[in-house]
Design an enzyme around this catalytic site. Sequence first.
Site, PDB file in Angstrom:
ATOM      1  N   ASP A   1      44.361  43.631 100.086  1.00 45.70           N
ATOM      2  CA  ASP A   1      45.268  43.433 101.215  1.00 45.70           C
ATOM      3  C   ASP A   1      46.553  44.230 101.007  1.00 45.70           C
ATOM      4  O   ASP A   1      47.013  44.938 101.904  1.00 45.70           O
ATOM      5  CB  ASP A   1      45.594  41.944 101.387  1.00 45.70           C
ATOM      6  CG  ASP A   1      44.371  41.127 101.764  1.00 45.70           C
ATOM      7  OD1 ASP A   1      43.490  41.672 102.442  1.00 45.70           O
ATOM      8  OD2 ASP A   1      44.301  39.954 101.380  1.00 45.70           O
TER       9      ASP A   1
ATOM     10  N   GLU B   1      37.688  46.713 101.159  1.00 47.10           N
ATOM     11  CA  GLU B   1      37.948  47.586 102.310  1.00 47.10           C
ATOM     12  C   GLU B   1      38.628  48.893 101.936  1.00 47.10           C
ATOM     13  O   GLU B   1      38.177  49.975 102.311  1.00 47.10           O
ATOM     14  CB  GLU B   1      38.803  46.828 103.330  1.00 47.10           C
ATOM     15  CG  GLU B   1      39.175  47.633 104.556  1.00 47.10           C
ATOM     16  CD  GLU B   1      39.910  46.806 105.598  1.00 47.10           C
ATOM     17  OE1 GLU B   1      40.839  47.327 106.225  1.00 47.10           O
ATOM     18  OE2 GLU B   1      39.538  45.631 105.787  1.00 47.10           O
TER      19      GLU B   1
END
Length: 356
Positions: free
Chosen positions: A19, A262
């Site tokens: 994140d 990600e």
Amino acid sequence: MNSHRLWDIFCTVIDNHGDLGVCWRLTRQLLAQGQSVRLWVDDASALAWMAPEAPTLPKLQVLPWAAASQSEVLKNLEPADVWIEAFGCTLPEAFVAHGVATQPKQPAWINLEYLSAEDWVPRMHNMPSPVMSGPAKGWTKRFFYPGFTADTGGLLRETDLQERHQRFDRAAWRQKHAPHLAPGGLLISLFCYEPASLPQLLAQLVGTPHHLLVAPGRPLAAVHQALAGMPVHPSWSALPYTTQNGFDEMLWACDLNFVRGEDSLVRALWAGQPFIWHIYPQDDNAHNVKLDAFLDWMQAPESLRRAHRVWNGMEAGEWPALSSSALADWTACAQTARQQLLQQTDLVSQLRSLVV
């Protein structure tokens, strides 16, 4: 696109560095384009190795999340042009209330979502979301979905990425970080969670000229655990924590990259080298659908699909052999995907076009 804006980016660190990694890449790209950023984060400790330059960068403030609820901070806060909620985090109510009371107009309020190749993403991208309650009732947020197609928000990509890649001295990097790599051996990077087939991969590498570079944290712990039960070990070494540019260079230097989450998936795509993605596991197995959607978008060959399914625990069976023909197919697939993505508008450009 040339106008200056002040961006508030809010980030909560869940259980890994991904994140914050995405938010930092967004931050540094905005700064590179002359924007100002306040990055509000509940745990900024990883920036010490991820972005050691952060304290010296102009037009940047890294602030603790809790400060966004403190009246002494808010009363001296310059109004921002953009609010970004990264990955569904909710802005502190005191911060929102202060903005409603003091801002001459609503800032562009963007909910930056997770990355997915699923077919519903283009339909949801850029959709407005009216605020129905709280101090900002009557204002509107906008969903922003990163993605792999032209009808999504695109991917984070620095304007100088291709230039940096072309200047990169691959041979020098390999000599420094893997000096004992045998002739003809593959250099493989490992950045993963705890895949069940990791012992199979390690056993397959025993007795080969290949060398494994293991990222710190969970990958290193997983390797130590797997090696404890093996009488003979493959050639491998541990890497230290590195900056984001350093991570890119590792991907460029290796012949095969295992990535996770990600941020590193996107960087593996830009590297153009064959890779295996360890998708973030979810309790309801929703990640399986996301992984299949991504492999469909890539038009991955069957050997690459099976390797992903085994690595992610979706399919039982042996980890497939790293044959030259399979690696050639995986390389061609990765490079085709990279070329396709390079034709699309990057995420920051799309974000800035929304902020008027």
